[in-house]
Design an enzyme around this catalytic site. Structure first.
Site, PDB file in Angstrom:
ATOM      1  N   SER A 261       0.854  -1.189   0.000  1.00 40.28           N
ATOM      2  CA  SER A 261       0.000   0.000   0.000  1.00 40.28           C
ATOM      3  C   SER A 261       0.892   1.241   0.000  1.00 40.28           C
ATOM      4  O   SER A 261       1.855   1.313   0.742  1.00 40.28           O
ATOM      5  CB  SER A 261      -0.863   0.038   1.258  1.00 40.28           C
ATOM      6  OG  SER A 261      -1.488  -1.199   1.456  1.00 40.28           O
TER       7      SER A 261
ATOM      8  N   HIS B 183      -4.143  -2.993  -4.175  1.00 41.22           N
ATOM      9  CA  HIS B 183      -3.246  -4.083  -4.568  1.00 41.22           C
ATOM     10  C   HIS B 183      -3.738  -4.689  -5.870  1.00 41.22           C
ATOM     11  O   HIS B 183      -4.883  -5.135  -5.955  1.00 41.22           O
ATOM     12  CB  HIS B 183      -3.193  -5.154  -3.477  1.00 41.22           C
ATOM     13  CG  HIS B 183      -2.430  -4.708  -2.272  1.00 41.22           C
ATOM     14  ND1 HIS B 183      -1.155  -5.136  -1.987  1.00 41.22           N
ATOM     15  CD2 HIS B 183      -2.756  -3.834  -1.294  1.00 41.22           C
ATOM     16  CE1 HIS B 183      -0.734  -4.559  -0.884  1.00 41.22           C
ATOM     17  NE2 HIS B 183      -1.694  -3.762  -0.429  1.00 41.22           N
TER      18      HIS B 183
ATOM     19  N   ARG C  35       0.128  -7.580  -3.243  1.00 40.72           N
ATOM     20  CA  ARG C  35       0.519  -8.804  -2.530  1.00 40.72           C
ATOM     21  C   ARG C  35      -0.708  -9.405  -1.856  1.00 40.72           C
ATOM     22  O   ARG C  35      -1.730  -8.747  -1.689  1.00 40.72           O
ATOM     23  CB  ARG C  35       1.600  -8.511  -1.487  1.00 40.72           C
ATOM     24  CG  ARG C  35       1.184  -7.543  -0.393  1.00 40.72           C
ATOM     25  CD  ARG C  35       1.964  -7.779   0.904  1.00 40.72           C
ATOM     26  NE  ARG C  35       3.403  -7.689   0.839  1.00 40.72           N
ATOM     27  CZ  ARG C  35       4.113  -6.574   1.009  1.00 40.72           C
ATOM     28  NH1 ARG C  35       3.506  -5.434   1.205  1.00 40.72           N
ATOM     29  NH2 ARG C  35       5.431  -6.598   0.972  1.00 40.72           N
TER      30      ARG C  35
ATOM     31  N   HIS D 268      -2.097 -10.946   1.616  1.00 41.84           N
ATOM     32  CA  HIS D 268      -1.808 -10.879   3.053  1.00 41.84           C
ATOM     33  C   HIS D 268      -2.349 -12.133   3.753  1.00 41.84           C
ATOM     34  O   HIS D 268      -3.306 -12.742   3.282  1.00 41.84           O
ATOM     35  CB  HIS D 268      -2.481  -9.657   3.678  1.00 41.84           C
ATOM     36  CG  HIS D 268      -2.086  -8.356   3.052  1.00 41.84           C
ATOM     37  ND1 HIS D 268      -2.615  -7.927   1.856  1.00 41.84           N
ATOM     38  CD2 HIS D 268      -1.222  -7.390   3.456  1.00 41.84           C
ATOM     39  CE1 HIS D 268      -2.077  -6.757   1.546  1.00 41.84           C
ATOM     40  NE2 HIS D 268      -1.236  -6.408   2.494  1.00 41.84           N
TER      41      HIS D 268
ATOM     42  N   GLU E   6      -4.426  -2.843  15.316  1.00 46.35           N
ATOM     43  CA  GLU E   6      -4.052  -3.262  16.662  1.00 46.35           C
ATOM     44  C   GLU E   6      -4.878  -2.507  17.707  1.00 46.35           C
ATOM     45  O   GLU E   6      -5.325  -1.390  17.470  1.00 46.35           O
ATOM     46  CB  GLU E   6      -2.554  -2.964  16.921  1.00 46.35           C
ATOM     47  CG  GLU E   6      -1.610  -3.629  15.964  1.00 46.35           C
ATOM     48  CD  GLU E   6      -1.615  -3.020  14.571  1.00 46.35           C
ATOM     49  OE1 GLU E   6      -1.810  -1.792  14.447  1.00 46.35           O
ATOM     50  OE2 GLU E   6      -1.459  -3.787  13.606  1.00 46.35           O
TER      51      GLU E   6
ATOM     52  N   SER F 172       2.047  -7.247   6.979  1.00 43.60           N
ATOM     53  CA  SER F 172       2.650  -7.956   5.834  1.00 43.60           C
ATOM     54  C   SER F 172       4.130  -8.203   6.110  1.00 43.60           C
ATOM     55  O   SER F 172       4.577  -8.161   7.245  1.00 43.60           O
ATOM     56  CB  SER F 172       2.468  -7.128   4.551  1.00 43.60           C
ATOM     57  OG  SER F 172       3.248  -5.951   4.614  1.00 43.60           O
TER      58      SER F 172
ATOM     59  N   ASN G 290       0.355   6.369   9.395  1.00 41.85           N
ATOM     60  CA  ASN G 290      -0.380   6.830  10.580  1.00 41.85           C
ATOM     61  C   ASN G 290       0.437   6.538  11.829  1.00 41.85           C
ATOM     62  O   ASN G 290       1.333   5.696  11.812  1.00 41.85           O
ATOM     63  CB  ASN G 290      -1.737   6.101  10.683  1.00 41.85           C
ATOM     64  CG  ASN G 290      -1.556   4.586  10.704  1.00 41.85           C
ATOM     65  OD1 ASN G 290      -1.342   3.968   9.661  1.00 41.85           O
ATOM     66  ND2 ASN G 290      -1.602   3.995  11.881  1.00 41.85           N
TER      67      ASN G 290
HETATM   68  N1  HPA Z   1      -1.367  -1.117  11.753  1.00 43.39           N
HETATM   69  C1  HPA Z   1      -1.236  -2.165  10.920  1.00 43.39           C
HETATM   70  N2  HPA Z   1      -1.094  -2.046   9.618  1.00 43.39           N
HETATM   71  C2  HPA Z   1      -1.067  -0.813   9.106  1.00 43.39           C
HETATM   72  C3  HPA Z   1      -1.207   0.331   9.914  1.00 43.39           C
HETATM   73  C4  HPA Z   1      -1.362   0.167  11.314  1.00 43.39           C
HETATM   74  O1  HPA Z   1      -1.477   1.118  12.102  1.00 43.39           O
HETATM   75  N3  HPA Z   1      -1.145   1.401   9.077  1.00 43.39           N
HETATM   76  C5  HPA Z   1      -0.972   0.920   7.826  1.00 43.39           C
HETATM   77  N4  HPA Z   1      -0.926  -0.418   7.829  1.00 43.39           N
END
Ligand code: HPA
Length: 280
Positions: free
Chosen positions: A41, A72, A92, A94, A201, A220, A243
């Protein structure tokens, strides 16, 4: 043996990869490729800034699954860059897409079977380091595989491949890390913690990842890095911070925003990638 890697009955994913590599060589009329680049991404848009190449649908090759994540593409692109055959995965698969770890690493095994000695893995990630700005690239120094999965879940790989008890010291090539940092000394290096996903998370998981020595969180890369290293390829990991990880800022995590930031950062990511590939 079925030609589907989602099957639990597959015992030799390496011969499936060799078969796919032969199909790739037939299609491109290139007996071998030298470098594989997995565009995650925020990096897939970089492909639009690349010269045109030979495009092939991933899932037209034996054992490949079509990616389903936003941004993707189901495309492999073969290009000659500075006398080297570079194969790009414009997307890809995941682990969270449900095909299992063998399908996740099959493009990597195919690329290495096709001759790639260097594998560049790119991704978008959340940053645990609040001082690393959104939109910034980070070089992976190491990872923590918190997916609960391995690319070698069955018996020992067949000859000539090494044992499944593969050492992971220097998994991310010190030579390639130094090369990227020589191009841009400002780029930080970090430890990537790979989660299963697709949910982001929890704040508690992010605090755990930080306590364990992680700098970045994502969904990934870790299995692909292990598979490439096991087959003797040099691995470079490049993350794009889209982020700050969950719970570390007042701004709630938003998947659309992550994709928007990834898109906006494409030119910078593409530029770093272009300069890295030229310097390999
Ligand atoms: N967590 C997991 N995968 C991600 C995040 C994240 O905060 N941002 C972009 N991919």
């Amino acid at each position: 043996m079925p030609d589907r890697l989602s099957s639990v009955h597959v015992t030799d994913p390496f011969s499936l990869a060799a078969k796919a590599a032969q199909q790739l060589a037939n299609f491109t009329k290139k007996p071998h490729h030298d470098v594989y680049v997995a565009l995650g991404s925020g990096w897939a848009a970089a492909a639009d800034l690349l010269p045109r190449g030979q495009d092939i649908a991933m899932d037209s090759l034996t054992g490949f699954a079509a990616p389903t994540a936003i941004g993707h593409r189901n495309t492999l692109r073969s290009l000659e860059l500075k006398g080297r055959n570079v194969l790009f995965g414009l997307g890809r698969v995941h682990l969270y897409e449900g095909h299992g770890p063998l399908a996740v690493v099959h493009p990597i095994r195919t690329a290495v079977a096709a001759g790639c000695r260097i594998v560049v893995l790119t991704n978008a990630c959340g940053s645990i380091r609040t001082d690393w700005p959104v939109g910034a690239p980070v070089v992976l120094a190491d990872h923590i595989n918190f997916t609960g999965a391995s690319p070698m879940p069955g018996g020992n790989p067949p000859p000539p491949w090494p044992s499944r008890f593969v050492p992971l010291t220097d998994l991310y090539s010190p030579r390639l890390r130094a090369l990227v940092r020589s191009l841009d000394p400002e780029i930080p290096e970090g430890v990537y913690v790979g989660f299963h996903g697709p949910e982001f998370e929890t704040p508690a998981e992010v605090r755990m990842a930080r306590a364990w020595g992680g700098d970045l969180v994502g969904m990934s890369t870790v299995l692909e890095a292990i598979a490439a290293h096991h087959m003797g390829a040099e691995v470079l990991g490049l993350s794009l911070v889209t982020n700050i990880a969950a719970g570390l800022t007042d701004t709630p995590l938003d998947a659309d925003h992550v994709i928007e930031v990834a898109g906006k950062s494409a030119p910078r990511a593409a530029d770093l990638l272009r300069r890295t590939l030229a310097a390999l």
